[in-house]
Every structure is written in C-alpha cells, then in structure tokens.
Design a protein around this motif. Structure first.
Motif, short mmCIF file in Angstrom:
data_model
loop_
_atom_site.label_atom_id
_atom_site.label_comp_id
_atom_site.label_asym_id
_atom_site.label_seq_id
_atom_site.Cartn_x
_atom_site.Cartn_y
_atom_site.Cartn_z
N TRP A 1 3.30 -0.80 6.22
CA TRP A 1 4.59 -0.93 5.53
C TRP A 1 5.44 -2.05 6.15
CZ3 TRP A 1 5.92 5.02 5.11
CH2 TRP A 1 5.17 5.57 4.07
N LYS A 2 4.84 -2.80 7.04
CA LYS A 2 5.56 -3.88 7.71
C LYS A 2 5.78 -5.05 6.77
CE LYS A 2 5.09 -5.87 12.29
NZ LYS A 2 6.45 -5.58 12.70
N LEU B 1 11.42 7.18 12.04
CA LEU B 1 10.39 6.79 13.01
C LEU B 1 9.03 6.69 12.34
CD1 LEU B 1 11.52 8.75 16.20
CD2 LEU B 1 11.72 6.31 15.75
N TRP B 2 8.77 7.57 11.39
CA TRP B 2 7.49 7.50 10.66
C TRP B 2 7.42 6.19 9.87
CZ3 TRP B 2 2.88 9.87 10.61
CH2 TRP B 2 2.03 9.61 9.53
N MET B 3 8.48 5.89 9.13
CA MET B 3 8.47 4.66 8.31
C MET B 3 8.35 3.42 9.18
SD MET B 3 11.47 5.77 5.73
CE MET B 3 11.47 4.43 4.62
N ALA B 4 9.02 3.44 10.33
CA ALA B 4 9.03 2.24 11.18
C ALA B 4 7.74 2.09 11.98
CB ALA B 4 10.22 2.30 12.14
N GLU C 1 0.86 -1.19 0.00
CA GLU C 1 0.00 0.00 0.00
C GLU C 1 0.90 1.25 0.00
OE1 GLU C 1 -3.15 1.53 3.20
OE2 GLU C 1 -3.08 -0.64 3.00
N ASP C 2 0.54 2.26 -0.77
CA ASP C 2 1.29 3.53 -0.72
C ASP C 2 2.76 3.38 -1.11
OD1 ASP C 2 -0.66 5.15 0.14
OD2 ASP C 2 -0.06 5.18 2.24
N TYR C 3 3.02 2.55 -2.14
CA TYR C 3 4.41 2.25 -2.51
C TYR C 3 5.18 3.53 -2.85
CZ TYR C 3 8.31 -0.03 -4.93
OH TYR C 3 9.55 -0.44 -5.34
N GLY C 4 4.52 4.42 -3.61
CA GLY C 4 5.17 5.66 -4.03
C GLY C 4 5.57 6.50 -2.83
N ARG C 5 4.66 6.56 -1.85
CA ARG C 5 4.96 7.37 -0.67
C ARG C 5 6.12 6.76 0.12
NH1 ARG C 5 0.00 9.17 2.96
NH2 ARG C 5 -0.68 9.76 0.88
N LEU D 1 11.78 -2.75 3.42
CA LEU D 1 12.03 -2.53 1.99
C LEU D 1 11.28 -3.60 1.21
CD1 LEU D 1 15.89 -1.92 2.28
CD2 LEU D 1 14.06 -0.21 2.27
N PRO D 2 10.30 -3.21 0.40
CA PRO D 2 9.41 -4.23 -0.20
C PRO D 2 10.15 -5.22 -1.10
CG PRO D 2 8.77 -1.98 -0.85
CD PRO D 2 9.92 -1.84 0.10
#
Ligand code: HEM
Ligand code: HEM
Length: 283
Positions: free
Chosen positions: A222-223, A214-217, A2-6, A69-70
């Motif tokens: 995004w997990k 911290l936002w990404m984690a 979800e939200d790959y671009g972001r 990292l996807p």
C-alpha cells in the motif's frame, strides 16, 4: 493498487473510529465534566484530553497514512510532503497547547508537576515528536540533504514515527485511567458509572484507531509507488528539467548531480541498491 477495496475499508474504519473518539472526548468533558475554558480551573485541564485526542492521536494518525492514499499518487511528492509535514505540525501545536493546559491547571491549584509515569512518558513523546518534526523538515523537505543521507535516515524516520505514535496511544490510555481514578468519587470508578463506561469505550476506540493506522502504514503493497524517486536517482540526462525531481531536490544534491553525471553506470547501480533496500519511495 493491490487490495484497493480492503484499503478503503481500513481507511473508512479508521476515519470513523478517530472521529467518534474525538466526539466521545467532547461528550466526556462537556457532559460529564466541567466543560472547557482557560482560567486555571478543571475546565482548563479538560482541553488536555480533547486536544490530545484530536491532534496527537487523530491528526497524527492521518498524517502517517496520507502518502498511502492512492488518489494522491498522481500529486507531486513535494505537495504530499507539505501535507504530511503540515498535518504533523498541526498535531504538535495542539499537543503543546494541551500539555500547557495540564501544567497551567496544576500550577493554579498548587498540584505537583511531572510526578506520574504518564507525565514522564507523555513529555518524552512530545520531545521526540518535536525532534522528528525538526529532522523531517531539515532532511526531507529542505533541499540541502544529499540523497544518500535521505535514504539512510528514512527507515529511522518511519520506525521512530510509528514508535512515537504507538507511545502516544499508550500515554493517552494511562492519562484516561488516571483521570477516571482521580475524578470519579461518588460513585467510584470501581462501581462502573456511565461516565466510566463511556470513557473506557473511548480508550478501546483509541486502541482500535492505533491498530488500524499501524496496519495500514506497515503494508508494503500500500506504499506510494516509487516512480518519481526512481527519476531522481536516474542519471540527470534522463530527468526532464523543471520536473518534480527538480522542485523537491533542487540544490540538495548538486554534488550528487555531478557524481551522477560523471558516472552513469554508478548511478544506475546506486539506483538498484536503493531499490533493493526498499527505499525507492522514501526520498
Ligand atoms: C498530566 C502529557 C494524554 C490525563 C500530564 C502531564 C503531561 C501530559 C506532560 C504533566 C502535567 C503536569 O505535571 O503539570 C500527555 C500526553 C498525552 C496525554 C503527551 C498524549 C498521549 C492524556 C489523556 C488524558 C490525560 C488522554 C485523559 C484525561 C492527564 C492527567 C494528568 C496529566 C489526569 C495530571 C496527573 C499527572 O500529572 O499525571 N499529561 N497527556 N492525559 N494528564 Fe496527560
Ligand atoms: C514517511 C512519520 C514529519 C517526510 C513517514 C512515515 C511515518 C512518518 C510513520 C511512513 C509512512 C508510510 O510508510 O507510508 C512522521 C512523523 C513526523 C513526520 C511522526 C512528525 C513528527 C515529517 C516531515 C517531513 C517528512 C516534517 C518532511 C517533508 C516524510 C517522507 C516520507 C515519510 C518523505 C516517505 C513517504 C513515502 O514512503 O513515500 N513519516 N513524519 N516527515 N515522511 Fe514523515
């Protein structure tokens, strides 16, 4: 994802901001200060900010988000654990060398040790980080801890990891401020010479880097997806031999394996329980 671009935008920004922070720390010590050497002089102290920002801030930040990292989701969880643990170990080695540089400089110049709040919080961060690393290896990498212990400790591991990371950023800001107040005499810090502006910008970048990581984690969507762990927690009959489940968890859970074999239904319920607790991808 979800939200790959972001996600990519956050990743690119954090890499850029982290990289520029390392460069600014080098510009600071090489251009405005005494350079780098290992001889007890101020140039030895300069390893302190450079290695801290490179290792304890930048490399630790990357280590924290590496599972997210996807394109690594097709890699085995074991490989990702090695990368996560390897990056964190590198960060810790650089942090220790950096603190040794500060102590060495103080001892060579008969400057007292461990008097400042910065040094207290900094040393506490290094000690807790070492503990986190040791427990991470013992519980999540070595094959001895049972699945239940891993699941119980994972939220603590994530919470303490993020707290230590935030503390490291705060400690770096304190250190930067101290150094500018000590070092800038003529013109003084309060007169905003170019060095002060550059290093204030470095501090701002460190805050931005920390916030991005911290936002990404902390985005649940995004997990790393839980597929492989679901396999681990499935009844053994459903797990092909020699899969990742075997390589990451071998021997770890012989007791668990027999539990699971003897009671398929209990294993399925356990699975649901772990899922509900949001622990599926945390083994
Ligand atoms: C001293 C840790 C970041 C500047 C110290 C000391 C420790 C420490 C343990 C005590 C050394 C002694 O007493 O001999 C850390 C940690 C950091 C960090 C864990 C990571 C976040 C920074 C940064 C700077 C800095 C980025 C910027 C230059 C200083 C200064 C001292 C010092 C000026 C000597 C004065 C004092 O003891 O407070 N640091 N430091 N530190 N550090 Fe840091
Ligand atoms: C996850 C920090 C060492 C295994 C995490 C997370 C953080 C973290 C913040 C959450 C990442 C996310 O939600 O995507 C740290 C720090 C360490 C450290 C600061 C060192 C001081 C280790 C070690 C291992 C380990 C040595 C052993 C392999 C794991 C595992 C996850 C994890 C399995 C779960 C990943 C997932 O949710 O898929 N760690 N960690 N960690 N860490 Fe560590």
């Amino acid at each position: 994802m979800e939200d790959y671009g972001r996600f990519l935008a956050f990743l690119a920004s954090s890499l850029l901001v982290g990289f520029v922070s390392v460069i600014l720390s080098l510009v600071w010590v090489l251009h405005y200060r005494e350079g780098l050497s290992w001889d007890g002089s101020a140039a030895e102290f300069n390893w302190h900010p450079v290695l801290i920002i490179t290792g304890f801030v930048f490399i630790q930040g990357i280590a924290i988000i590496v599972y997210r990292l996807p394109w690594t989701w097709k890699c085995s969880k074991l490989l990702m654990k090695f990368i996560h643990a390897g990056l964190n170990t590198t960060a810790m080695i650089l942090a220790i060398v950096s603190v040794v540089a500060a102590f060495d400089f103080h001892n060579a110049g008969n400057i007292p040790n461990m008097y400042s709040l910065h040094s207290w919080i900094g040393l506490a961060a290094v000690i807790f980080y070492s503990l986190q690393l040791f427990l991470g290896f013992a519980v999540f990498l070595l094959p001895f801890a049972p699945v239940r212990l891993r699941a119980a400790l994972m939220p603590i591991h994530v919470y303490s990891g993020l707290t230590i990371f935030a503390t490291v950023i705060a400690t770096a800001l304190m250190g930067i401020t101290e150094k500018l107040i000590f070092a800038l005499k003529n013109p003084a810090y309060s007169e905003s010479p170019p060095e002060a502006i550059l290093v204030n910008c470095l501090g701002l970048l460190l805050v931005i880097f920390g916030s991005l990581i911290l936002w990404m984690a902390s985005r649940p969507h995004w997990k790393r997806p839980p597929a492989e762990n679901a396999k681990i927690l499935n009844p053994i009959g459903a797990t092909p031999e020699g899969t990742e489940a075997e390589s990451t968890m071998t021997n770890s859970s012989n007791a668990d394996k027999s539990d699971l074999r003897s009671n398929t239904e209990a294993a399925r319920k356990q699975n649901i329980k772990f899922d509900e607790a949001g622990q599926r991808s945390t083994m």
